[in-house]
Design an enzyme around this catalytic site. Sequence first.
Site, PDB file in Angstrom:
ATOM      1  N   ASN A   9       0.857  -1.103   0.083  1.00 27.99           N
ATOM      2  CA  ASN A   9      -0.080  -0.205   0.308  1.00 27.99           C
ATOM      3  C   ASN A   9       0.922   1.084   0.055  1.00 27.99           C
ATOM      4  O   ASN A   9       1.400   1.507   1.089  1.00 27.99           O
ATOM      5  CB  ASN A   9      -1.050   0.111   1.128  1.00 27.99           C
ATOM      6  CG  ASN A   9      -1.671   1.189   1.500  1.00 27.99           C
ATOM      7  OD1 ASN A   9      -1.836   1.955   0.531  1.00 27.99           O
ATOM      8  ND2 ASN A   9      -2.221   1.563   2.635  1.00 27.99           N
ATOM      9  N   LYS A  11       0.089   4.379  -0.272  1.00 25.51           N
ATOM     10  CA  LYS A  11      -0.409   5.460   0.323  1.00 25.51           C
ATOM     11  C   LYS A  11      -0.216   6.616  -0.642  1.00 25.51           C
ATOM     12  O   LYS A  11      -0.148   6.583  -1.898  1.00 25.51           O
ATOM     13  CB  LYS A  11       0.157   5.756   1.700  1.00 25.51           C
ATOM     14  CG  LYS A  11       0.112   4.373   2.532  1.00 25.51           C
ATOM     15  CD  LYS A  11       0.167   4.651   4.130  1.00 25.51           C
ATOM     16  CE  LYS A  11       0.496   3.302   4.531  1.00 25.51           C
ATOM     17  NZ  LYS A  11       0.183   3.206   6.177  1.00 25.51           N
ATOM     18  N   HIS A  95      -9.526   1.224   4.803  1.00 23.43           N
ATOM     19  CA  HIS A  95      -8.355   1.279   5.365  1.00 23.43           C
ATOM     20  C   HIS A  95      -8.480   2.070   6.455  1.00 23.43           C
ATOM     21  O   HIS A  95      -9.185   3.251   6.839  1.00 23.43           O
ATOM     22  CB  HIS A  95      -7.288   1.704   4.636  1.00 23.43           C
ATOM     23  CG  HIS A  95      -5.722   1.678   4.856  1.00 23.43           C
ATOM     24  ND1 HIS A  95      -5.313   2.708   6.010  1.00 23.43           N
ATOM     25  CD2 HIS A  95      -4.734   0.693   4.772  1.00 23.43           C
ATOM     26  CE1 HIS A  95      -3.998   2.508   6.339  1.00 23.43           C
ATOM     27  NE2 HIS A  95      -3.911   1.182   5.633  1.00 23.43           N
ATOM     28  N   GLU A  97      -6.754   4.708   7.903  1.00 25.92           N
ATOM     29  CA  GLU A  97      -6.445   5.902   7.605  1.00 25.92           C
ATOM     30  C   GLU A  97      -7.916   6.548   6.857  1.00 25.92           C
ATOM     31  O   GLU A  97      -8.200   7.741   7.008  1.00 25.92           O
ATOM     32  CB  GLU A  97      -5.347   6.338   6.602  1.00 25.92           C
ATOM     33  CG  GLU A  97      -3.844   6.025   7.341  1.00 25.92           C
ATOM     34  CD  GLU A  97      -2.742   5.365   6.513  1.00 25.92           C
ATOM     35  OE1 GLU A  97      -2.851   5.444   5.443  1.00 25.92           O
ATOM     36  OE2 GLU A  97      -1.679   4.859   7.496  1.00 25.92           O
ATOM     37  N   GLU A 167      -5.448  -5.323  10.399  1.00 26.06           N
ATOM     38  CA  GLU A 167      -4.274  -4.392  10.397  1.00 26.06           C
ATOM     39  C   GLU A 167      -4.638  -3.860  11.954  1.00 26.06           C
ATOM     40  O   GLU A 167      -5.615  -2.621  11.979  1.00 26.06           O
ATOM     41  CB  GLU A 167      -4.347  -3.417   9.697  1.00 26.06           C
ATOM     42  CG  GLU A 167      -4.112  -3.923   8.144  1.00 26.06           C
ATOM     43  CD  GLU A 167      -3.644  -2.852   7.264  1.00 26.06           C
ATOM     44  OE1 GLU A 167      -2.505  -3.364   6.975  1.00 26.06           O
ATOM     45  OE2 GLU A 167      -4.225  -1.775   6.913  1.00 26.06           O
ATOM     46  N   GLY A 173       2.283   2.149  10.599  1.00 23.56           N
ATOM     47  CA  GLY A 173       3.293   3.027  10.671  1.00 23.56           C
ATOM     48  C   GLY A 173       3.797   3.578  11.850  1.00 23.56           C
ATOM     49  O   GLY A 173       4.457   4.538  11.829  1.00 23.56           O
ATOM     50  N   SER A 212       3.472  -2.453  10.038  1.00 26.31           N
ATOM     51  CA  SER A 212       4.835  -2.446  10.351  1.00 26.31           C
ATOM     52  C   SER A 212       5.603  -3.572  10.051  1.00 26.31           C
ATOM     53  O   SER A 212       6.598  -3.947  10.689  1.00 26.31           O
ATOM     54  CB  SER A 212       5.191  -1.946  11.843  1.00 26.31           C
ATOM     55  OG  SER A 212       4.803  -0.464  12.014  1.00 26.31           O
TER      56      SER A 212
HETATM   57  C1  PEP Z   1      -0.815  -0.089   5.760  1.00 21.65           C
HETATM   58  O1  PEP Z   1      -0.981   1.100   5.458  1.00 21.65           O
HETATM   59  O2  PEP Z   1      -1.730  -0.759   5.667  1.00 21.65           O
HETATM   60  C2  PEP Z   1       0.561  -0.446   6.565  1.00 21.65           C
HETATM   61  C3  PEP Z   1      -0.023  -1.693   7.218  1.00 21.65           C
HETATM   62  O3  PEP Z   1       1.437   0.530   6.883  1.00 21.65           O
HETATM   63  P1  PEP Z   1       2.831   0.134   7.589  1.00 21.65           P
HETATM   64  O4  PEP Z   1       3.425  -1.058   7.132  1.00 21.65           O
HETATM   65  O5  PEP Z   1       3.468   1.302   7.343  1.00 21.65           O
HETATM   66  O6  PEP Z   1       2.433   0.114   8.987  1.00 21.65           O
END
Ligand code: PEP
Length: 250
Positions: A9, A11, A95, A97, A167, A173, A212
């Site tokens: 992803n 972003k 997601h 976000e 997630e 992040g 992460s």
């Molecule tokens: C994501 O944006 O779905 C995500 C898991 O980000 P990160 O790997 O940076 O935590």
Amino acid sequence: MRTPLVMGNWKLNGTKESVTTLIKGIEAAADAATNVEVAVCPPAIFIEQVANLVANNSIEFGAQDVSTNIEGAYTGETSPVMVKEFAAKYSLVGHSERRQYHNETDAVVAAKFVAIQKHGLIPVLCIGETLEERETNVTKTVVETQLKAVIDVAGIDAFENCVIAYEPVWAIGTGKVATSEQAQEVHAHIRSWLAEQSKVVADKVQILYGGSVKAASAKELFSQADIDGGLVGGAALVIEEFVGIINGAK
Ligand code: PEP
């Protein structure tokens, strides 16, 4: 046997130059990992460029979000039909976000899920608890509620053709990856909760872990019985990291 899926992803990141560099940098690893599906979700404006770059390799791609509307007076939106025109396979939906910064409710997420499937894309439904929810021991209720909101609208059979990304919001992040035991516990719960409604769906649906994930943590996470790959944010922008994560799913 479920095929592992490693999905980046991106972003709100990338330039025309970095998009090309990134795809060129990961394509050999993606092609070599014949038992792993690899996909990227670029910002909408780079979808055509990615479509061209992956035409001769095994990388799939998707959108990060789509509108429930197909066309009309909806400034700034991207419709699932437009995304599908470029032969995309997936769209993320829900997601954290989007839920947090764009006030996407479970009802909006359910409507988007339906629109994504209706127009021939596979939804990657993102669910997960906040830190506060984890600390108050309501993680399982939270993921059940998020899943139920979509099942109530789309029906359980729609989950035969979707991907779930668990997630934990506190891990996205932040550099705080869930331990493989923490992640597996929730993945197993999601699968057994789905099995109460459809054993076929529960056995078939890929459940990705996101939060992460790095090359160093991928192999152990992906070796858990109910973790079928990862949804990767930050590390998906770094060639060596993403290649390491692909190899961790082999
Ligand atoms: C994501 O944006 O779905 C995500 C898991 O980000 P990160 O790997 O940076 O935590």
